[in-house]
Enzyme design. Structure first.
Site, PDB file in Angstrom:
ATOM      1  N   CYS A 380       0.835  -1.197   0.000  1.00 30.44           N
ATOM      2  CA  CYS A 380       0.000   0.000   0.000  1.00 30.44           C
ATOM      3  C   CYS A 380       0.877   1.257   0.000  1.00 30.44           C
ATOM      4  O   CYS A 380       1.481   1.593  -1.006  1.00 30.44           O
ATOM      5  CB  CYS A 380      -0.971  -0.044   1.179  1.00 30.44           C
ATOM      6  SG  CYS A 380      -2.324   1.165   1.078  1.00 30.44           S
ATOM      7  N   HIS A 514      -3.599  -5.210   0.319  1.00 23.92           N
ATOM      8  CA  HIS A 514      -3.104  -5.745   1.590  1.00 23.92           C
ATOM      9  C   HIS A 514      -3.182  -7.275   1.586  1.00 23.92           C
ATOM     10  O   HIS A 514      -4.142  -7.864   2.090  1.00 23.92           O
ATOM     11  CB  HIS A 514      -3.924  -5.174   2.752  1.00 23.92           C
ATOM     12  CG  HIS A 514      -3.670  -3.729   3.013  1.00 23.92           C
ATOM     13  ND1 HIS A 514      -2.700  -3.286   3.895  1.00 23.92           N
ATOM     14  CD2 HIS A 514      -4.231  -2.609   2.482  1.00 23.92           C
ATOM     15  CE1 HIS A 514      -2.687  -1.964   3.903  1.00 23.92           C
ATOM     16  NE2 HIS A 514      -3.608  -1.529   3.056  1.00 23.92           N
ATOM     17  N   GLU A 516      -1.690  -9.358   3.370  1.00 23.50           N
ATOM     18  CA  GLU A 516      -1.632  -9.944   4.713  1.00 23.50           C
ATOM     19  C   GLU A 516      -3.007 -10.315   5.244  1.00 23.50           C
ATOM     20  O   GLU A 516      -3.136 -11.201   6.108  1.00 23.50           O
ATOM     21  CB  GLU A 516      -0.928  -8.987   5.687  1.00 23.50           C
ATOM     22  CG  GLU A 516      -1.681  -7.725   6.056  1.00 23.50           C
ATOM     23  CD  GLU A 516      -1.446  -6.553   5.125  1.00 23.50           C
ATOM     24  OE1 GLU A 516      -1.672  -5.408   5.546  1.00 23.50           O
ATOM     25  OE2 GLU A 516      -1.031  -6.788   3.970  1.00 23.50           O
TER      26      GLU A 516
END
Length: 542
Positions: A380, A514, A516
């Site tokens: 990001c 993102h 994750e």
């Protein structure tokens, strides 16, 4: 018909109700049950999207674009079930819904009150959409005794009376502190917490007691006596090395068996714990280790990067190595040379963030990684800073910056004013509200077939979760690519850059999304697995 488990907390906050709920859900799943987890947050914010990371920690984003509590990340990682908008509610959302109904005249002139209107709204949230589940676990945020939590506790008390007999169980998570001067654990805080809970009409069926050492049988009998809970239902929750040891630990203590017994399910299906045992074995028996520098701006509170931390450990699981994290405040690099901090690490990760503070430090981290050929992962904001670094030092645009930081002649990163969401055109004004106005949730990206990132994914079509208001400016794409920064992934309409990479670098990837948020211990995200693999190679060179 679904059965309901309500999980409350007492004595102090941050005891781990979210992990407890996720672990119990995983244990029930291991027995073949279909499980849903919901989080009820008592704060007055509509969602955590505008809250400071230092106050709330990470904002976990779901596929459908909800900005939610970080506990939903634990729920997803432990169960593999994607959460959605309907799995998290706040007092702010409850009140907003009620006020909208009152303005429409839905209450037919009635005086709107906490009971029944607020409690009914909470109950509707808890009960809605559970037809396909065997168990629904509801975690109540905060601590028993908090004034903000009272409507939620009243609502689950009412549900205990309204649901069919034998379909609601209450678990209370408490703390037994050890007093060194006395040389013993103390039961009194738990007794008082249960007394407070019982005073509002909720009698816990199970006590889950956090402690840093074994709880003597005499103390368990004492808690059973004074809290009016069966001795077998006083379950110790001891500290463990990692959160992925919790399901195994709770199973050994009999939590899942006690829950099923409280529902009258006997005999119960036997659990399959093999995959949890495999994860635990890998975590405790690594074949090597690597060190990753995380250059961020919220490093004072690690919960601000909760999913990121877990995804890095998942990458370690995939490669059978331990991942050590070296936390570096980005502003340090604005005062000091980054080299002494970064020369010995095996990978550099610059995570998401907002605002100008620390931005120059992140740009310097990206420059170090590019020039020294150290694996770099920009997520990001980390991708945006890598693009600004390339614009300044490879293209020669000295004033390259982001419009997020103020007016600039060279907005390499700029505010998105419109984008496609499915077939709908989303529009935003620069002076609009902050809450819920970003590009949120899962969006498609198209990857170049010959790119490194496409090879990592094994696909050219991906869907990842986003949370951003600013984007790399497409007007600079050609100049950046001519300088060697490949725009390997774009939105399907070709307007929004999604990924960048250097072809002549061992591993330098930036992503606007993102990843994750979608990593699991049993299914590590391919980007994190590949990043840690690259870090292992780098460790052989350092």
């Amino acid at each position: 018909m679904a059965r309901y488990v309500f999980i409350t907390g007492g004595v102090v906050s941050s005891l781990g109700k979210g992990i407890a709920a996720a672990a119990l859900a995983a244990l029930l799943q291991a027995r073949g049950y279909r499980v849903r987890i919901r989080k009820l947050d008592p704060y007055l914010n509509v969602d955590p999207g505008t809250m400071s990371p230092y106050q709330h920690g990470e904002v976990f984003v779901t596929d459908d674009g909800a900005e939610t509590d970080l506990d939903l990340g634990h729920y997803e990682r432990f169960t593999g079930r994607p959460a959605n908008q309907q799995d998290n509610i706040t007092t702010g959302r409850i009140y907003r819904n009620i006020i909208e109904k009152e303005r429409r005249g839905d209450y037919l002139g009635a005086t709107v009150q906490v009971i029944p209107h607020v409690t009914d709204e909470i109950k509707n949230f808890v009960l809605e959409g559970n037809e396909d589940y065997d168990f629904v676990l509801c975690e109540i945020g905060g601590t028993v005794g908090d004034i903000e939590a009272m409507p939620f506790l009243e609502a689950i008390r009412q549900l205990g009376n309204e649901l069919p007999r034998g379909t609601a169980v209450y678990i209370h998570l408490t703390l037994m502190p050890y007093i060194p001067a006395a040389g013993e654990l103390k039961t009194k805080p738990t007794q008082h917490s249960v007394k407070e809970l019982r005073s509002i009409g909720i009698a816990p069926d199970i006590l889950l007691v956090r402690a840093d050492r074994e709880i003597p049988e005499s103390d368990r009998r004492k808690l059973s006596l004074f809290c009016n809970v069966r001795e077998s239902a006083v379950i110790q929750a001891l500290d463990v090395a990692t959160i992925y040891d919790v399901p195994i630990a709770y199973h050994k203590e009999g939590l899942d068996s006690e829950v099923l017994s409280a529902f009258g399910i006997d005999p119960a299906p036997k659990p399959r714990m093999d995959r949890w045992e495999e994860v635990s074995h890998r975590l405790h028996n690594p074949e090597g280790e690597v060190t990753i520098a995380v250059v961020g701006k919220y490093t004072g509170l690690k919960d601000a990067y909760k999913s990121l931390i877990e995804a890095l450990h998942h990458g370690g699981l995939a490669n059978k190595v331990k991942v050590n994290l070296d936390w570096i405040e980005a502003e340090v690099f604005e005062r000091e040379d980054p080299a002494p901090y970064l020369e010995k690490v095996h990978g550099i990760l610059v995570p998401g963030g907002f605002g100008e503070r620390g931005a120059e430090g992140k740009i310097l981290a990206a420059k170090f990684a590019r020039e020294r050929k150290v694996p770099y992962f920009g997520i990001c904001f980390g991708m945006q800073m890598a693009c600004i670094e390339a614009a300044r030092n490879l293209v020669g645009i000295e004033d390259a910056s982001s419009s997020e930081f103020g007016p600039t002649r060279e907005p390499v990163v700029g505010l998105m004013t419109e984008w496609l969401k499915g077939n709908m055109l989303e529009k935003r004004a620069a002076a609009g509200d902050l809450g819920g106005t970003m590009r949120l949730g899962a969006y498609e990206a198209v990857l170049k077939p010959d790119s490194k990132i496409a090879q990592i994914y094994g696909s050219t079509d991906i869907h990842e979760r986003h949370r951003h208001r600013y984007e790399v400016n497409i007007d600079y794409k050609d100049r950046l690519e001519a300088a060697g920064l490949n725009f390997a992934g774009m939105s399907p309409d070709g307007v929004l850059p999604e990924t960048v990479e250097y072809a002549d670098h061992p591993w330098f990837i930036g992503v606007q999304y993102h990843p994750e948020l979608k990593s699991r211990p049993f299914e590590p995200h391919p980007l994190f697995a590949s990043f840690i693999e690259a870090a292992i190679e780098q460790s052989r060179l350092v």
